[in-house]
Design a protein around this motif. Structure first.
Motif, PDB file in Angstrom:
ATOM      1  N   GLN A  51       9.724  19.935 -60.901  1.00  0.00           N
ATOM      2  CA  GLN A  51       9.259  21.269 -61.275  1.00  0.00           C
ATOM      3  C   GLN A  51      10.019  22.343 -60.512  1.00  0.00           C
ATOM      4  N   ALA A  52      10.195  22.097 -59.209  1.00  0.00           N
ATOM      5  CA  ALA A  52      10.911  23.075 -58.382  1.00  0.00           C
ATOM      6  C   ALA A  52      12.398  23.116 -58.714  1.00  0.00           C
ATOM      7  N   MET A  53      12.956  21.961 -59.042  1.00  0.00           N
ATOM      8  CA  MET A  53      14.380  21.863 -59.346  1.00  0.00           C
ATOM      9  C   MET A  53      14.701  22.468 -60.704  1.00  0.00           C
ATOM     10  N   GLY A  54      13.780  22.283 -61.652  1.00  0.00           N
ATOM     11  CA  GLY A  54      13.986  22.778 -63.010  1.00  0.00           C
ATOM     12  C   GLY A  54      14.526  21.688 -63.916  1.00  0.00           C
ATOM     13  N   TYR A  55      13.903  21.563 -65.082  1.00  0.00           N
ATOM     14  CA  TYR A  55      14.342  20.558 -66.057  1.00  0.00           C
ATOM     15  C   TYR A  55      15.594  21.050 -66.794  1.00  0.00           C
ATOM     16  N   PRO A  56      16.379  20.123 -67.354  1.00  0.00           N
ATOM     17  CA  PRO A  56      16.221  18.667 -67.408  1.00  0.00           C
ATOM     18  C   PRO A  56      16.627  17.995 -66.104  1.00  0.00           C
ATOM     19  N   VAL A  57      16.052  16.801 -65.874  1.00  0.00           N
ATOM     20  CA  VAL A  57      16.375  16.039 -64.677  1.00  0.00           C
ATOM     21  C   VAL A  57      16.669  14.588 -65.037  1.00  0.00           C
ATOM     22  N   VAL A  58      17.240  13.901 -64.067  1.00  0.00           N
ATOM     23  CA  VAL A  58      17.484  12.464 -64.136  1.00  0.00           C
ATOM     24  C   VAL A  58      16.682  11.833 -63.002  1.00  0.00           C
ATOM     25  N   GLY A  73      17.870  -1.071 -65.430  1.00  0.00           N
ATOM     26  CA  GLY A  73      17.048  -0.028 -66.060  1.00  0.00           C
ATOM     27  C   GLY A  73      16.521   0.972 -65.060  1.00  0.00           C
ATOM     28  N   GLY A  74      17.281   1.137 -63.978  1.00  0.00           N
ATOM     29  CA  GLY A  74      16.832   2.000 -62.888  1.00  0.00           C
ATOM     30  C   GLY A  74      17.307   3.428 -62.960  1.00  0.00           C
ATOM     31  N   VAL A  75      17.781   3.863 -64.139  1.00  0.00           N
ATOM     32  CA  VAL A  75      18.205   5.253 -64.337  1.00  0.00           C
ATOM     33  C   VAL A  75      17.670   5.735 -65.683  1.00  0.00           C
ATOM     34  N   ILE A  76      16.992   6.874 -65.681  1.00  0.00           N
ATOM     35  CA  ILE A  76      16.520   7.474 -66.930  1.00  0.00           C
ATOM     36  C   ILE A  76      16.970   8.938 -66.951  1.00  0.00           C
ATOM     37  N   THR A  77      17.662   9.310 -68.010  1.00  0.00           N
ATOM     38  CA  THR A  77      18.247  10.649 -68.114  1.00  0.00           C
ATOM     39  C   THR A  77      17.530  11.484 -69.179  1.00  0.00           C
TER      40      THR A  77
END
Length: 230
Positions: A51-58, A73-77
């Motif tokens: 939330q603080a960083m701002g979307y979109p995130v990975v 499967g340890g990365v979701i973008t």
């Protein structure tokens, strides 16, 4: 903690690969840009950080037992909002539990998703005969397919880095195709030069892999940094 302290601690901890957050600190010390990245210890903190960083995130699993995160499967973008993040967190944990059941998970890395640029790879290794060598080429998932790469001894200057870039086919993409703006090749050459400096500065680093590096009309960003120790 300075670069040498990070390396010493990683060796003392028995790490074959310097953890991602520490690898980014080393990169920034050598003026190699990386996306905003923060470690979250659980789902609630993950949400507040995003939330603080701002979307979109990975989001990426953080575990010293997992070197190649994507393989388990340890990365979701492409996470666009809080609801998607909640589902992605659960999916990430489920993937890791199934695919790397013995791995100790220390948290989740939240990273600002960078806009797509021309994907290149900047890498390096220590050659027994010649010493530090820097590689440049087409990046992303195609690096092993097309093998469009060029090599130089390190350290090197910007003029030599530019000649290295021009030896590859990806140089045409960097110049802009089909109306796209040309990329900031000068900034890319600076990344290559600074990568050579980094590799030459620390005999403990056996190889490094920056893939992908996103190139834009106004700069470059190392999206994933991997530093392998001897």
């Amino acid at each position: 903690m300075d670069c040498q302290e990070i390396i010493k601690k990683s060796i003392a901890d028995g790490d074959a690969v310097i953890p991602e957050l520490e690898a980014q600190k080393i990169c920034r010390n050598f003026n190699i840009a990386c996306p905003p990245t923060i470690l979250a210890k659980g789902k609630e903190q993950c949400s507040s950080v995003a939330q603080a960083m701002g979307y979109p995130v990975v989001i990426k699993v953080f575990s010293r037992h997992i070197v190649h995160k994507s393989d388990v499967g340890g990365v979701i973008t492409g996470i666009q909002n809080a609801d998607q993040l909640d589902k992605a967190f659960e999916q990430l944990m489920d993937n890791v539990s199934k695919n790397a059941p013995g791995a100790e998970v220390e948290g989740v890395i939240v990273q600002k998703q960078m806009p797509k640029g021309v994907e290149v790879v900047v890498g390096g290794l220590k050659n027994d005969q010649f010493g530090p060598v820097v590689m440049f080429g087409l990046g992303g998932i195609y690096v092993e397919v097309f093998k469009d790469v060029s090599f130089r001894l390190a350290p090197l200057n910007k003029d030599e880095a530019l000649r290295q870039v021009k030896e590859t086919k990806v140089y045409k993409l960097l110049q802009g195709v089909r109306g796209e703006k040309p990329c900031d090749v000068a900034a890319l050459c600076e990344v290559i030069v600074n990568t050579g400096r980094l590799l030459a500065a620390f005999p403990e680093i056996k190889e490094l892999d920056f893939n992908p590096v996103f190139c834009y009309p106004d700069g470059c960003t190392v999206v994933d940094a991997r530093l392998v120790l001897k």
